[in-house]
Design a protein around this motif. Structure first.
Motif, PDB file in Angstrom:
ATOM      1  N   SER A 171      59.573  -9.784 -34.636  1.00  0.00           N
ATOM      2  CA  SER A 171      60.618  -8.834 -35.025  1.00  0.00           C
ATOM      3  C   SER A 171      62.009  -9.394 -34.736  1.00  0.00           C
ATOM      4  O   SER A 171      62.918  -9.281 -35.562  1.00  0.00           O
ATOM      5  CB  SER A 171      60.409  -7.516 -34.276  1.00  0.00           C
ATOM      6  N   PHE A 172      62.196  -9.982 -33.562  1.00  0.00           N
ATOM      7  CA  PHE A 172      63.491 -10.567 -33.205  1.00  0.00           C
ATOM      8  C   PHE A 172      63.879 -11.681 -34.182  1.00  0.00           C
ATOM      9  O   PHE A 172      65.010 -11.706 -34.691  1.00  0.00           O
ATOM     10  CB  PHE A 172      63.440 -11.123 -31.780  1.00  0.00           C
ATOM     11  N   CYS A 173      62.952 -12.584 -34.462  1.00  0.00           N
ATOM     12  CA  CYS A 173      63.254 -13.734 -35.317  1.00  0.00           C
ATOM     13  C   CYS A 173      63.560 -13.318 -36.749  1.00  0.00           C
ATOM     14  O   CYS A 173      64.501 -13.828 -37.373  1.00  0.00           O
ATOM     15  CB  CYS A 173      62.087 -14.725 -35.295  1.00  0.00           C
ATOM     16  N   THR A 174      62.751 -12.395 -37.291  1.00  0.00           N
ATOM     17  CA  THR A 174      62.979 -11.991 -38.681  1.00  0.00           C
ATOM     18  C   THR A 174      64.266 -11.179 -38.817  1.00  0.00           C
ATOM     19  O   THR A 174      64.973 -11.313 -39.812  1.00  0.00           O
ATOM     20  CB  THR A 174      61.784 -11.185 -39.210  1.00  0.00           C
ATOM     21  N   SER A 175      64.585 -10.358 -37.824  1.00  0.00           N
ATOM     22  CA  SER A 175      65.840  -9.609 -37.875  1.00  0.00           C
ATOM     23  C   SER A 175      67.031 -10.552 -37.741  1.00  0.00           C
ATOM     24  O   SER A 175      68.081 -10.328 -38.339  1.00  0.00           O
ATOM     25  CB  SER A 175      65.884  -8.561 -36.759  1.00  0.00           C
ATOM     26  N   GLY A 299      68.059  -9.079 -32.435  1.00  0.00           N
ATOM     27  CA  GLY A 299      68.180 -10.207 -33.353  1.00  0.00           C
ATOM     28  C   GLY A 299      69.334 -10.028 -34.319  1.00  0.00           C
ATOM     29  O   GLY A 299      70.095 -10.962 -34.585  1.00  0.00           O
ATOM     30  N   ALA A 300      69.483  -8.803 -34.835  1.00  0.00           N
ATOM     31  CA  ALA A 300      70.566  -8.522 -35.787  1.00  0.00           C
ATOM     32  C   ALA A 300      71.938  -8.592 -35.123  1.00  0.00           C
ATOM     33  O   ALA A 300      72.930  -8.936 -35.772  1.00  0.00           O
ATOM     34  CB  ALA A 300      70.355  -7.136 -36.402  1.00  0.00           C
ATOM     35  N   MET A 301      72.014  -8.283 -33.811  1.00  0.00           N
ATOM     36  CA  MET A 301      73.296  -8.293 -33.104  1.00  0.00           C
ATOM     37  C   MET A 301      73.702  -9.694 -32.664  1.00  0.00           C
ATOM     38  O   MET A 301      74.849 -10.097 -32.794  1.00  0.00           O
ATOM     39  CB  MET A 301      73.217  -7.403 -31.859  1.00  0.00           C
ATOM     40  N   VAL A 302      72.741 -10.435 -32.128  1.00  0.00           N
ATOM     41  CA  VAL A 302      73.046 -11.733 -31.524  1.00  0.00           C
ATOM     42  C   VAL A 302      73.309 -12.805 -32.590  1.00  0.00           C
ATOM     43  O   VAL A 302      74.184 -13.657 -32.421  1.00  0.00           O
ATOM     44  CB  VAL A 302      71.888 -12.166 -30.600  1.00  0.00           C
ATOM     45  N   ALA A 303      72.557 -12.770 -33.686  1.00  0.00           N
ATOM     46  CA  ALA A 303      72.643 -13.821 -34.697  1.00  0.00           C
ATOM     47  C   ALA A 303      74.056 -14.055 -35.247  1.00  0.00           C
ATOM     48  O   ALA A 303      74.504 -15.205 -35.314  1.00  0.00           O
ATOM     49  CB  ALA A 303      71.666 -13.531 -35.841  1.00  0.00           C
ATOM     50  N   PRO A 304      74.786 -13.010 -35.667  1.00  0.00           N
ATOM     51  CA  PRO A 304      76.126 -13.279 -36.223  1.00  0.00           C
ATOM     52  C   PRO A 304      77.061 -13.968 -35.236  1.00  0.00           C
ATOM     53  O   PRO A 304      77.856 -14.829 -35.636  1.00  0.00           O
ATOM     54  CB  PRO A 304      76.640 -11.864 -36.571  1.00  0.00           C
ATOM     55  N   VAL A 305      76.947 -13.639 -33.946  1.00  0.00           N
ATOM     56  CA  VAL A 305      77.827 -14.244 -32.944  1.00  0.00           C
ATOM     57  C   VAL A 305      77.503 -15.723 -32.756  1.00  0.00           C
ATOM     58  O   VAL A 305      78.380 -16.598 -32.822  1.00  0.00           O
ATOM     59  CB  VAL A 305      77.705 -13.498 -31.596  1.00  0.00           C
ATOM     60  N   ILE A 306      76.215 -16.028 -32.532  1.00  0.00           N
ATOM     61  CA  ILE A 306      75.807 -17.410 -32.289  1.00  0.00           C
ATOM     62  C   ILE A 306      75.967 -18.264 -33.540  1.00  0.00           C
ATOM     63  O   ILE A 306      76.517 -19.370 -33.493  1.00  0.00           O
ATOM     64  CB  ILE A 306      74.347 -17.446 -31.787  1.00  0.00           C
TER      65      ILE A 306
END
Length: 350
Positions: A171-175, A299-306
């Motif tokens: 779930s984390f990876c796909t989000s 996943g949806a929150m962290v991805a845009p920042v990193i």
């Protein structure tokens, strides 16, 4: 505004789960939607940006209550021979809303930018009332007895189950990819480097949504028949292929091809992790479902920042390759996933 709403959902996931375990799904479901309705009205009447930001952020708590309660009802209402198909119908209703919402909201914004929020508030009142009425005789969604509360599965016991841990990772990876990468650096990459118009990019996203919608029920049926590992491997593999295709995109048509690929993969992966969670639940487990939804929100929150930081420092393509590596890990986890449809295969899900 989008970030604060998502963060509020994430931060209150376990709280919402605790409320479900104590008060039952019917009350939390109806109150959660009603709470979002009130905050939507407040946002529509906001007099400045600060008020708008606060009202939307607070609304994230109501959204968390609703989604955890809805997930709990859905995952326990059907057996594991039909769970993925039920999840497909649920996800399909969201797809319809996601397609219709911008059309209606865009038309209403021509009259007033406040109008979409006000209309949304009224629609949520109807949804809250319908939940309260339709679930009034449901023992499944009722407030649990003291005995049922004592038998509620805890987060600690759920984390001891390998398929549940796998569902959190998938779930984390796909989000990260579908809601983080695809809504942050992908549009910028297509406009700035590939030089496509926003309308062309919208065409690609529309193609993805249509393919996803057309395949949802079929993918859910295949998951129920062939197993969660089967669907997880297909879904994660196609999403990985999508990221690699984007990383090497040099022409607009390649983006359209990648959109087809992710539409196919998304149909399989959208139902699988939640179906796994439903398979391993033994009674009520609001906090268990809350933590699962938090994994996707994270996943949806962290991805845009990193990914934004990587794109700024090294370029878009390295950011895509980092996402591909993360998704390859999800593929590996999927290949080692034990079967969880115990009633179908006669195997232990632990």
């Amino acid at each position: 505004m989008l970030a604060t709403f998502a963060f509020a959902r994430f931060a209150t996931g376990l709280i919402s789960g605790k409320l479900v375990d104590h008060f039952g799904e019917r009350l939390v479901y109806s109150f959660g939607i009603g709470f979002v309705s009130l905050t939507s009205f407040a946002a529509g009447l906001a007099q400045n940006y600060e008020q708008l930001l606060i009202f939307r952020a607070v609304g994230g708590f109501g959204s968390s209550m609703f989604s955890v309660a809805a997930g709990s009802i859905l995952l326990r209402a059907v057996d594991d021979d039909h769970r993925a198909r039920a999840q497909s119908l649920y996800n399909g209703s969201f797809l319809i809303g996601m397609m219709a919402g911008p059309v209606v909201g865009g038309a209403l914004s021509g009259f007033s930018l406040r109008a979409p929020l006000i209309i949304y508030g009224f629609l949520l009142i109807a949804a809250s009332a319908s939940g309260a009425v339709l679930l009034r005789n449901s023992t499944l969604a009722a407030k649990p007895t003291a005995q049922q509360e004592r038998e509620t599965i805890t987060v600690k016991s759920a984390l001891a189950i390998k398929p549940y841990r796998s569902a959190l990772i998938i779930s984390f990876c796909t989000s990260w990819v579908l809601f983080g990468m695809s809504r942050s650096i992908l549009p910028l990459f297509m406009v700035e480097e590939i030089k496509v118009s926003p309308s062309f990019m919208g065409l690609g996203f529309t193609i993805t949504t249509i393919i996803n919608g057309l395949l949802l029920l079929k993918a859910g049926k295949l998951s129920d028949i062939n197993g969660r590992r089967y669907s997880a491997v297909i879904g994660t593999s196609f999403i990985t292929l999508f990221i690699v295709a984007i990383a090497f995109t040099t022409e607009p048509w390649m983006f359209i091809a990648a959109s087809v690929i992710v539409g196919f993969g998304g149909a399989f992966i959208s139902t699988t992790p939640s179906a796994i969670v439903g398979d391993v639940l033994e009674g009520k487990g609001g906090q268990v479902i809350g933590l699962f939804q938090m994994s996707g929100d994270a996943g949806a929150m962290v991805a845009p920042v990193i990914l934004g930081a990587i794109a700024d420092g090294y370029g878009y393509r390295p950011a895509f390759l980092v996402s591909a590596a993360l998704m390859l890990f999800a593929v590996l986890v999927s290949t080692k996933l034990p079967e969880t449809r115990a009633s179908h295969l006669g195997q232990s899900s632990r």
